[in-house]
Design a protein around this motif. Structure first.
Motif: not given
Length: 424
Positions: A360-378
């Motif tokens: 559960s901790g890993a699943t929660s932490r990977v959300d940060d990866l998704e959100s920060q990667w999307d924000q950095a796309e541009a």
């Protein structure tokens, strides 16, 4: 004197023959097949759009079906629902809005497949779907001499209508993603811009802007508006969202759609009056359409050019310190995308949590990866599109593995390890 009977032709009266011909006419008139344009129409439209965005993400990532699997399933469901919609002789709220919801999901997936699977830039997708929508409208008007949705009274007009709806969703998806991701505006800012444009068009509608033109422009814009709303609700707080997740967001909006459609089915506030025997020709729309399209193209091209120029100025590769193989200390190294240490840290944290048995901790932490990667796309994508696409695909793989209904630790760790290798 009694009335003369019709002459018989082949054992039938002329009246019977004419009636049979009307029955067999492929484009015979039906009751109008779409709802009246009321506030309920726009509410359910935005709700369907939001569900289309969040449901596509949920099926693709959370259920680990992948873009291809979701596209096939949604395409089959849409084909069945369209068959039912065409078989009805009048507007049925449940059937109509289920079709719109499925078109929303499918239109989103069409754009996502082009961008993610085929590598087609969102700029190209936006132009492509804009041209396809324009061709659809030209063919529709050239055949029927009307684009009014108050005259969907033949199967041919209904076919044009649903084709146009599909392209509006695909165009809205491409345009919204282009603004939010490629141009780095973010979904909240994109939603605010789109909402302002919708308000401007609505005011113009009241002041004399051609109703058919205003309707279809607003219809396209409600797609990025709904997507922005869905992303705002689903994304975690550190990404500027409310953190509800795609599952909760999809359930909330699906329940809202169901409740509204039940109300429409019972109270019938959106039933259109009977359509006239012949559709009236819209006048004054040509020059307004030319003016609006010219303004959109000029403003869009200028805004795109200015924003891309600003992004390119900030996209210079960043030197990153990496260990020296000879043991002489770190040396400066220029990576294709610059400094990716923040993403590497999140990935390593996720892997450490899995190794410790904290799913559960890993699943929660990977959300940060998704959100920060999307924000950095541009910021990152202009530096090296090929490298960005490679890493983006591996991040999608990580997200699918960790969010699977029955996650497999070995597969999760393999996906994370592969991603770490690409992050340098």
């Amino acid at each position: 004197m009694p009335a003369r009977p019709f002459r018989r032709r082949g054992g039938r009266t002329r009246k019977e023959s004419m009636t049979s011909q009307r029955v067999l006419q492929p484009n015979r008139r039906l009751l109008n097949k779409v709802p009246e344009i009321t506030v309920y129409f726009w509410i359910v439209k935005v709700l369907c759009t939001t569900v289309g965005e969040s449901a596509a993400d949920f099926l693709n990532v959370n259920l680990n079906l992948g873009l291809t699997g979701v596209s096939v399933i949604t395409g089959v469901l849409l084909a069945v629902t369209l068959a039912v919609q065409f078989a009805t002789k009048r507007y049925v709220p449940g059937v109509y809005w289920l079709t719109v919801a499925l078109v929303s999901v499918f239109g989103t997936l069409v754009t996502d497949n082009l961008a993610d699977a085929a590598g087609v830039p969102l700029e190209t997708s936006t132009l492509l779907f804009g041209v396809l929508l324009a061709v659809t409208f030209l063919a529709w008007y050239g055949t029927e001499k009307t684009l009014s949705i108050h005259s969907i009274v033949t199967w041919r007009r209904e076919a044009f209508y649903w084709l146009a709806i599909l392209f509006t969703f695909a165009l809205g998806t491409a345009t919204g993603d282009l603004m939010a991701e490629v141009l780095g505006l973010g979904y909240l800012a994109t939603g605010a811009i789109v909402a302002a444009l919708i308000a401007l068009l609505a005011i113009g509608w009241r002041l004399g802007l051609h109703p058919v033109l205003a309707f279809w422009c607003i219809y396209v814009l409600t797609r990025p508006l709904g997507a922005s709303l869905g992303d705002y609700l689903a994304q975690p707080p550190d990404a500027g969202g409310l953190g509800l997740g795609t599952t909760v967001t999809s359930v909330i909006f699906a329940a809202a759609i169901l409740g509204t459609v039940l109300y429409l089915s019972v109270m019938k506030p959106d039933i259109t009056p009977a359509a006239p025997a012949s559709a009236s020709r819209e006048r004054g729309g040509l020059w307004q359409t030319v003016v609006v399209l010219a303004l959109v193209l000029i403003a869009g091209a200028a805004g795109y050019s200015v924003r891309k120029s600003a992004l390119q100025d900030s996209a210079a590769p960043v030197p990153v310190a990496v260990p020296n193989a000879s043991g002489g200390g770190p040396v400066a190294h220029v990576t294709p995308l610059g400094d990716l240490s923040a993403f590497r840290k999140i990935t390593q944290d996720t892997l450490d949590l899995l190794n410790a048995g904290d799913q559960s901790g890993a699943t929660s932490r990977v959300d940060d990866l998704e959100s920060q990667w999307d924000q950095a796309e541009a910021r990152l994508k202009p530096k090296n599109r090929a490298t960005w696409t490679e890493i983006d695909g591996k991040i999608d793989k990580v997200l699918r593995e960790l969010r699977a209904t029955s996650p497999q630790p070995a597969d999760e760790k393999a996906a994370l390890t592969a991603l770490l290798g690409s992050l340098g």
